[in-house]
Design a protein around this motif. Sequence first.
Motif, short mmCIF file in Angstrom:
data_model
loop_
_atom_site.label_atom_id
_atom_site.label_comp_id
_atom_site.label_asym_id
_atom_site.label_seq_id
_atom_site.Cartn_x
_atom_site.Cartn_y
_atom_site.Cartn_z
N PHE A 338 0.81 -1.14 -0.09
CA PHE A 338 -0.10 0.07 -0.03
C PHE A 338 0.94 1.34 -0.24
O PHE A 338 0.55 2.14 -0.61
N ALA A 339 1.99 1.28 0.83
CA ALA A 339 2.94 2.37 0.83
C ALA A 339 3.35 2.73 -0.54
O ALA A 339 3.44 3.92 -0.76
N ASP A 351 1.73 10.33 3.70
CA ASP A 351 2.56 10.43 5.10
C ASP A 351 2.13 9.41 6.06
O ASP A 351 2.96 9.06 6.93
N GLY A 352 0.96 8.92 6.03
CA GLY A 352 0.42 8.25 6.95
C GLY A 352 1.01 6.57 6.87
O GLY A 352 1.29 6.14 7.81
N LEU A 353 1.13 6.22 5.53
CA LEU A 353 1.27 4.78 5.35
C LEU A 353 2.96 4.48 5.47
O LEU A 353 3.17 3.58 6.19
N PRO A 354 3.70 5.43 5.09
CA PRO A 354 5.12 5.27 5.59
C PRO A 354 5.25 5.22 7.25
O PRO A 354 6.07 4.45 7.70
N LEU A 355 4.46 6.05 8.08
CA LEU A 355 4.49 6.04 9.59
C LEU A 355 3.92 4.62 9.79
O LEU A 355 4.55 3.78 10.89
N VAL A 356 2.79 4.03 9.25
CA VAL A 356 2.11 2.76 9.57
C VAL A 356 3.15 1.72 9.41
O VAL A 356 3.35 0.84 10.39
N LEU A 357 3.88 1.83 8.17
CA LEU A 357 4.93 0.78 8.01
C LEU A 357 5.97 0.90 9.03
O LEU A 357 6.52 -0.27 9.42
N ASP A 358 6.42 1.97 9.69
CA ASP A 358 7.83 2.06 10.56
C ASP A 358 7.13 1.66 11.83
O ASP A 358 7.99 0.86 12.42
N LEU A 359 5.84 1.93 12.03
CA LEU A 359 5.40 1.48 13.47
C LEU A 359 5.22 -0.02 13.40
O LEU A 359 5.71 -0.59 14.65
#
Length: 464
Positions: A338-339, A351-359
Amino acid sequence: MSELVLFKNRGKRRHISLDEYRADGGYAGLEKAVKTMTPAEVTKAVLDSGLKGRGGAGFPAGRKWGGVPADSPHPRYVVCNADEMEPGTFKDRIIINADPHLLIEGMILSAYSIGGDKGVIFIRPSYEMEAELLTIEIEEARAANLLGNNILGTDFSFDIIVHRSGGRYICGESGSQQRAIMGVRPNPIETGYRSAVRGLWDRPTIVNNVETLSNVPGIIRNGVEWFKGLSAVVGGDGNKLYPVSGMVANPDCFELPCGVTLRQIIFEHAGGMLPGKTFKAALPGGTSTTFMPEHLLDIPMDFDTLKKHNLRLGTGAVIVFDKDTCLVAATLNMMHYFARESCGWCTPCRDGLPLVLDLLERIESGTGTPEDVATLRRTVEAMEYANCAFAPGAAAPVLGLLDYFMDEVMEHITSKACPFGSHAALPWSGDSSAVITTWPGAPEGSCPGARPRPKPRRIVSCPI
Ligand SMILES: Cc1cc2nc3c(=O)[nH]c(=O)nc-3n(C[C@H](O)[C@H](O)[C@H](O)COP(=O)(O)O)c2cc1C
Ligand code: SF4
């Protein structure tokens, strides 16, 4: 065994020719429509049948077609969405390979209903064989006066071309798809936009999925009551295709009465779990839907019933996970997709999906904290405010993970490691000794999985 409609001609190891299709009643629906019905009657039949869009959103096809104002300008367009890039989904491809004229007839009927002049089949680039097959069969239909000018001797004219996608997931979204066809950047169009009024080149445009359109010939030929009667639930619409993948004994795509339960799909039709494996959860409609754990196995798999349970049928593509699979790792895997596929237009998604990925990466690797889990929830909940359905779809499996499998998430945090030992096995784990596969001749350090793509065809004006 229920009546097969969409897969009636599947399994013959070749597609059904135009002659065979016609000998079996094919194009009788078209003949009936153009010779004995008005366009409004065709629209009404589709509306009364309750046929809902099979591309994921479940929007009633008849309502969409009825949204084209009678006095709107020409040309009017019918777009068939054959992009099928939702992971786990492989139903449209089977229809095209087995019964291409079912789809072509469905498109012509749709065009008759809205006064359509031109049709476009928008197809993903990896379906090149299917694109070529459709091109040949469209030509056959044209030669038989089923397409082109004065179809079957009437004053109705309509033609179809096949358009290859540049190959991004977002091009499956109907607004992006129309922009892709017009040769401009394929980001979704702002909400509130109605393509039935102003779509391709500012003209009325209807976008429907392959499976949706392929249901139309049967409805016109056999009637609304026949179609409704196929369904397993009251108020259901015909049969549904359920592609099944994952940890099952017999992964395949099944045509079943709309509204069979997930338990029936997995344990009766897909042969149950693989030997030694126990069911843990399933995504009911591709990766843009939420995990359904065991206690939801008996909910009928139709659009309305799932909606009542705050779930979505999506494409109906069931992906099955077993108890030995780490759902944090599985969700992380989906988020990579998705990202990468976000069109980057709006902030919650870009910007949300890279953060979700990181978390998720932190949680999966054992370095996550309870605060990371709270941030993860807030971030995916914010995706409701995104510009298109892509981001809420991407959020769905994460929300399912947090709603139903919080114990598993927290176990990663308290034990400071993946309890399934999945992390080390993932190519993006950061382990420099991991073998990362790239395409032959790729420059050093290239992203695994990313392949050189053919240059997209750019069409700057209507080609037909
Ligand atoms: C990110 C994204 C990808 C989509 N991909 C597809 C697709 O590959 N095929 C499809 O038919 N619909 C897809 N859709 C749904 C389309 O936007 C649209 O609702 C559908 O094509 C309408 O056809 P239907 O009413 O027959 O379902 C996608 C939607 C989103 C948000
Ligand atoms: S939600 Fe994602 S895909 Fe949709 S417009 Fe925003 S950035 Fe693009």
